[in-house]
Design a protein around this motif. Structure first.
Motif, PDB file in Angstrom:
ATOM      1  N   ARG A  64      -9.249  -5.369  -3.074  1.00  0.00           N
ATOM      2  CA  ARG A  64      -9.677  -6.761  -3.208  1.00  0.00           C
ATOM      3  C   ARG A  64      -9.355  -7.209  -4.633  1.00  0.00           C
ATOM      4  NH1 ARG A  64     -16.237  -6.000  -3.288  1.00  0.00           N
ATOM      5  NH2 ARG A  64     -16.294  -4.911  -5.259  1.00  0.00           N
ATOM      6  N   HIS A  65      -9.174  -8.529  -4.786  1.00  0.00           N
ATOM      7  CA  HIS A  65      -8.880  -9.074  -6.109  1.00  0.00           C
ATOM      8  C   HIS A  65      -9.739 -10.311  -6.338  1.00  0.00           C
ATOM      9  CE1 HIS A  65      -6.552 -12.640  -4.931  1.00  0.00           C
ATOM     10  NE2 HIS A  65      -6.205 -11.898  -3.892  1.00  0.00           N
ATOM     11  N   HIS A  66      -9.727 -10.788  -7.587  1.00  0.00           N
ATOM     12  CA  HIS A  66     -10.618 -11.878  -7.976  1.00  0.00           C
ATOM     13  C   HIS A  66      -9.864 -13.086  -8.521  1.00  0.00           C
ATOM     14  CE1 HIS A  66     -14.152  -9.328  -7.356  1.00  0.00           C
ATOM     15  NE2 HIS A  66     -13.357  -8.352  -7.791  1.00  0.00           N
ATOM     16  N   ASN A  67      -8.581 -13.227  -8.199  1.00  0.00           N
ATOM     17  CA  ASN A  67      -7.826 -14.402  -8.610  1.00  0.00           C
ATOM     18  C   ASN A  67      -8.353 -15.599  -7.808  1.00  0.00           C
ATOM     19  OD1 ASN A  67      -5.744 -16.480  -8.597  1.00  0.00           O
ATOM     20  ND2 ASN A  67      -4.484 -14.982  -9.670  1.00  0.00           N
ATOM     21  N   PRO A  68      -8.852 -16.642  -8.478  1.00  0.00           N
ATOM     22  CA  PRO A  68      -9.496 -17.742  -7.761  1.00  0.00           C
ATOM     23  C   PRO A  68      -8.552 -18.633  -6.961  1.00  0.00           C
ATOM     24  CG  PRO A  68      -9.354 -18.272 -10.083  1.00  0.00           C
ATOM     25  CD  PRO A  68      -8.876 -16.850  -9.927  1.00  0.00           C
ATOM     26  N   TYR A  69      -7.241 -18.452  -7.111  1.00  0.00           N
ATOM     27  CA  TYR A  69      -6.286 -19.320  -6.433  1.00  0.00           C
ATOM     28  C   TYR A  69      -5.819 -18.793  -5.084  1.00  0.00           C
ATOM     29  CZ  TYR A  69      -6.391 -21.479 -10.974  1.00  0.00           C
ATOM     30  OH  TYR A  69      -6.817 -22.079 -12.126  1.00  0.00           O
ATOM     31  N   PHE A  70      -6.236 -17.588  -4.711  1.00  0.00           N
ATOM     32  CA  PHE A  70      -5.799 -16.974  -3.457  1.00  0.00           C
ATOM     33  C   PHE A  70      -6.969 -16.284  -2.790  1.00  0.00           C
ATOM     34  CE2 PHE A  70      -2.452 -16.663  -6.697  1.00  0.00           C
ATOM     35  CZ  PHE A  70      -1.519 -17.514  -6.133  1.00  0.00           C
ATOM     36  N   ARG A  71      -6.852 -16.098  -1.475  1.00  0.00           N
ATOM     37  CA  ARG A  71      -7.857 -15.296  -0.776  1.00  0.00           C
ATOM     38  C   ARG A  71      -7.934 -13.936  -1.459  1.00  0.00           C
ATOM     39  NH1 ARG A  71      -9.310 -15.876   4.695  1.00  0.00           N
ATOM     40  NH2 ARG A  71      -9.129 -13.648   4.633  1.00  0.00           N
ATOM     41  N   GLY A  72      -9.030 -13.234  -1.306  1.00  0.00           N
ATOM     42  CA  GLY A  72      -9.274 -12.003  -2.039  1.00  0.00           C
ATOM     43  C   GLY A  72      -8.687 -10.734  -1.455  1.00  0.00           C
ATOM     44  N   ASP A  73      -7.777 -10.836  -0.486  1.00  0.00           N
ATOM     45  CA  ASP A  73      -7.215  -9.639   0.148  1.00  0.00           C
ATOM     46  C   ASP A  73      -5.830  -9.317  -0.391  1.00  0.00           C
ATOM     47  OD1 ASP A  73      -5.152 -10.763   2.576  1.00  0.00           O
ATOM     48  OD2 ASP A  73      -6.595 -12.179   1.747  1.00  0.00           O
ATOM     49  N   ALA A  74      -5.360  -8.112  -0.108  1.00  0.00           N
ATOM     50  CA  ALA A  74      -4.062  -7.641  -0.596  1.00  0.00           C
ATOM     51  C   ALA A  74      -2.911  -8.484  -0.053  1.00  0.00           C
ATOM     52  CB  ALA A  74      -3.863  -6.173  -0.222  1.00  0.00           C
ATOM     53  N   GLU A  75      -2.937  -8.809   1.222  1.00  0.00           N
ATOM     54  CA  GLU A  75      -1.813  -9.522   1.829  1.00  0.00           C
ATOM     55  C   GLU A  75      -1.605 -10.888   1.187  1.00  0.00           C
ATOM     56  OE1 GLU A  75      -0.137 -11.120   6.113  1.00  0.00           O
ATOM     57  OE2 GLU A  75      -1.902  -9.843   6.082  1.00  0.00           O
ATOM     58  N   SER A  76      -2.682 -11.627   0.945  1.00  0.00           N
ATOM     59  CA  SER A  76      -2.551 -12.952   0.324  1.00  0.00           C
ATOM     60  C   SER A  76      -1.964 -12.854  -1.072  1.00  0.00           C
ATOM     61  CB  SER A  76      -3.915 -13.641   0.260  1.00  0.00           C
ATOM     62  OG  SER A  76      -4.415 -13.864   1.547  1.00  0.00           O
ATOM     63  N   LEU A  77      -2.420 -11.894  -1.851  1.00  0.00           N
ATOM     64  CA  LEU A  77      -1.909 -11.725  -3.197  1.00  0.00           C
ATOM     65  C   LEU A  77      -0.446 -11.266  -3.170  1.00  0.00           C
ATOM     66  CD1 LEU A  77      -2.562 -11.899  -6.216  1.00  0.00           C
ATOM     67  CD2 LEU A  77      -3.221  -9.488  -6.104  1.00  0.00           C
ATOM     68  N   MET A  78      -0.125 -10.369  -2.269  1.00  0.00           N
ATOM     69  CA  MET A  78       1.239  -9.878  -2.161  1.00  0.00           C
ATOM     70  C   MET A  78       2.194 -11.027  -1.796  1.00  0.00           C
ATOM     71  SD  MET A  78       2.805  -6.710   0.059  1.00  0.00           S
ATOM     72  CE  MET A  78       2.474  -7.484   1.629  1.00  0.00           C
ATOM     73  N   LEU A  79       1.813 -11.873  -0.857  1.00  0.00           N
ATOM     74  CA  LEU A  79       2.659 -13.011  -0.480  1.00  0.00           C
ATOM     75  C   LEU A  79       2.852 -13.967  -1.650  1.00  0.00           C
ATOM     76  CD1 LEU A  79       1.346 -13.729   3.130  1.00  0.00           C
ATOM     77  CD2 LEU A  79       3.544 -12.709   2.474  1.00  0.00           C
ATOM     78  N   PHE A  99      -7.977  -3.343 -13.816  1.00  0.00           N
ATOM     79  CA  PHE A  99      -7.840  -2.592 -12.569  1.00  0.00           C
ATOM     80  C   PHE A  99      -9.006  -1.620 -12.423  1.00  0.00           C
ATOM     81  CE2 PHE A  99      -3.638  -3.582 -14.144  1.00  0.00           C
ATOM     82  CZ  PHE A  99      -2.911  -3.939 -13.019  1.00  0.00           C
ATOM     83  N   ARG A 100      -9.506  -1.484 -11.191  1.00  0.00           N
ATOM     84  CA  ARG A 100     -10.465  -0.418 -10.884  1.00  0.00           C
ATOM     85  C   ARG A 100      -9.827   0.475  -9.840  1.00  0.00           C
ATOM     86  NH1 ARG A 100     -14.463   0.783  -7.285  1.00  0.00           N
ATOM     87  NH2 ARG A 100     -14.346  -1.229  -6.230  1.00  0.00           N
ATOM     88  N   PHE A 101      -9.875   1.764 -10.090  1.00  0.00           N
ATOM     89  CA  PHE A 101      -9.253   2.752  -9.208  1.00  0.00           C
ATOM     90  C   PHE A 101     -10.297   3.550  -8.450  1.00  0.00           C
ATOM     91  CE2 PHE A 101      -5.913   1.873 -12.184  1.00  0.00           C
ATOM     92  CZ  PHE A 101      -4.727   2.139 -11.530  1.00  0.00           C
ATOM     93  N   GLU A 102      -9.937   3.970  -7.258  1.00  0.00           N
ATOM     94  CA  GLU A 102     -10.645   5.012  -6.502  1.00  0.00           C
ATOM     95  C   GLU A 102      -9.565   5.977  -6.060  1.00  0.00           C
ATOM     96  OE1 GLU A 102     -13.134   3.511  -3.373  1.00  0.00           O
ATOM     97  OE2 GLU A 102     -14.422   2.439  -4.793  1.00  0.00           O
ATOM     98  N   GLY A 103      -9.746   7.236  -6.395  1.00  0.00           N
ATOM     99  CA  GLY A 103      -8.664   8.192  -6.167  1.00  0.00           C
ATOM    100  C   GLY A 103      -7.495   7.766  -7.031  1.00  0.00           C
ATOM    101  N   GLU A 104      -6.324   7.711  -6.462  1.00  0.00           N
ATOM    102  CA  GLU A 104      -5.143   7.314  -7.224  1.00  0.00           C
ATOM    103  C   GLU A 104      -4.695   5.896  -6.913  1.00  0.00           C
ATOM    104  OE1 GLU A 104      -2.093  10.243  -6.753  1.00  0.00           O
ATOM    105  OE2 GLU A 104      -3.399  11.870  -7.401  1.00  0.00           O
ATOM    106  N   LYS A 105      -5.519   5.133  -6.213  1.00  0.00           N
ATOM    107  CA  LYS A 105      -5.128   3.786  -5.776  1.00  0.00           C
ATOM    108  C   LYS A 105      -5.990   2.705  -6.420  1.00  0.00           C
ATOM    109  CE  LYS A 105      -2.077   5.148  -2.654  1.00  0.00           C
ATOM    110  NZ  LYS A 105      -0.689   4.751  -2.635  1.00  0.00           N
ATOM    111  N   ILE A 106      -5.397   1.543  -6.572  1.00  0.00           N
ATOM    112  CA  ILE A 106      -6.101   0.377  -7.107  1.00  0.00           C
ATOM    113  C   ILE A 106      -6.939  -0.219  -5.981  1.00  0.00           C
ATOM    114  CG2 ILE A 106      -5.841  -1.930  -8.098  1.00  0.00           C
ATOM    115  CD1 ILE A 106      -3.003  -0.891  -9.068  1.00  0.00           C
ATOM    116  N   VAL A 107      -8.232  -0.352  -6.227  1.00  0.00           N
ATOM    117  CA  VAL A 107      -9.118  -0.939  -5.225  1.00  0.00           C
ATOM    118  C   VAL A 107      -9.611  -2.330  -5.616  1.00  0.00           C
ATOM    119  CG1 VAL A 107      -9.895   1.242  -4.211  1.00  0.00           C
ATOM    120  CG2 VAL A 107     -11.156   0.258  -6.133  1.00  0.00           C
ATOM    121  N   GLU A 108      -9.480  -2.660  -6.907  1.00  0.00           N
ATOM    122  CA  GLU A 108      -9.964  -3.960  -7.349  1.00  0.00           C
ATOM    123  C   GLU A 108      -9.155  -4.424  -8.558  1.00  0.00           C
ATOM    124  OE1 GLU A 108     -14.365  -5.998  -7.432  1.00  0.00           O
ATOM    125  OE2 GLU A 108     -14.204  -3.839  -7.760  1.00  0.00           O
TER     126      GLU A 108
END
Length: 125
Positions: free
Chosen positions: A35-50, A97-106
């Motif tokens: 999840r992300h906190h950019n206020p201009y896009f939905r908070g999911d990975a797909e929206s940010l990636m697009l 960035f916040r990580f869990e394991g080796e992946k970015i979660v936030e």
């Protein structure tokens, strides 16, 4: 010996995104429950990636210069100079960035446009 695995992963993610390799950046570094906190896009990975893919098409000459990177536990802050093209003054951007394991979660990001003129003789960097 201190490990900088998260710092290296955060920088790798940003460098891949800046070079237009958005899919690779997400596949390599983003967790399924991201999840992300950019206020201009939905908070999911797909929206940010697009949004990042759209920006990559519009800004084929984007550059990213990492100025500072700090790792504290599973959290990393990266302070960068991002330019959309060579003529652009760019922006000073901080990604957290916040990580869990080796992946970015936030992910959080804040930016400041670089002004043409400033009374501060030290500049933004």
């Amino acid at each position: 010996m201190i490990s900088n695995i998260y710092k290296e992963a955060a920088i790798s993610f940003l460098e891949l995104v800046a070079s237009g390799k958005i899919q690779e950046a997400f596949e390599r570094h983003i967790a399924p429950d991201f999840r992300h906190h950019n206020p201009y896009f939905r908070g999911d990975a797909e929206s940010l990636m697009l949004a990042m893919e759209e920006n990559a098409v519009q800004s084929t000459n984007k550059t990213l210069e990492v100025k500072h990177a700090l790792e504290d536990g599973n959290t990393v802050a990266v302070h960068s100079h991002i330019k959309q093209n060579p003529e652009d003054l760019g922006a000073a951007v901080i990604h957290i960035f916040r990580f869990e394991g080796e992946k970015i979660v936030e992910l959080w990001d804040v930016g400041q446009a670089i002004p043409e003129e400033s009374p501060n003789e030290h500049g933004v960097f």
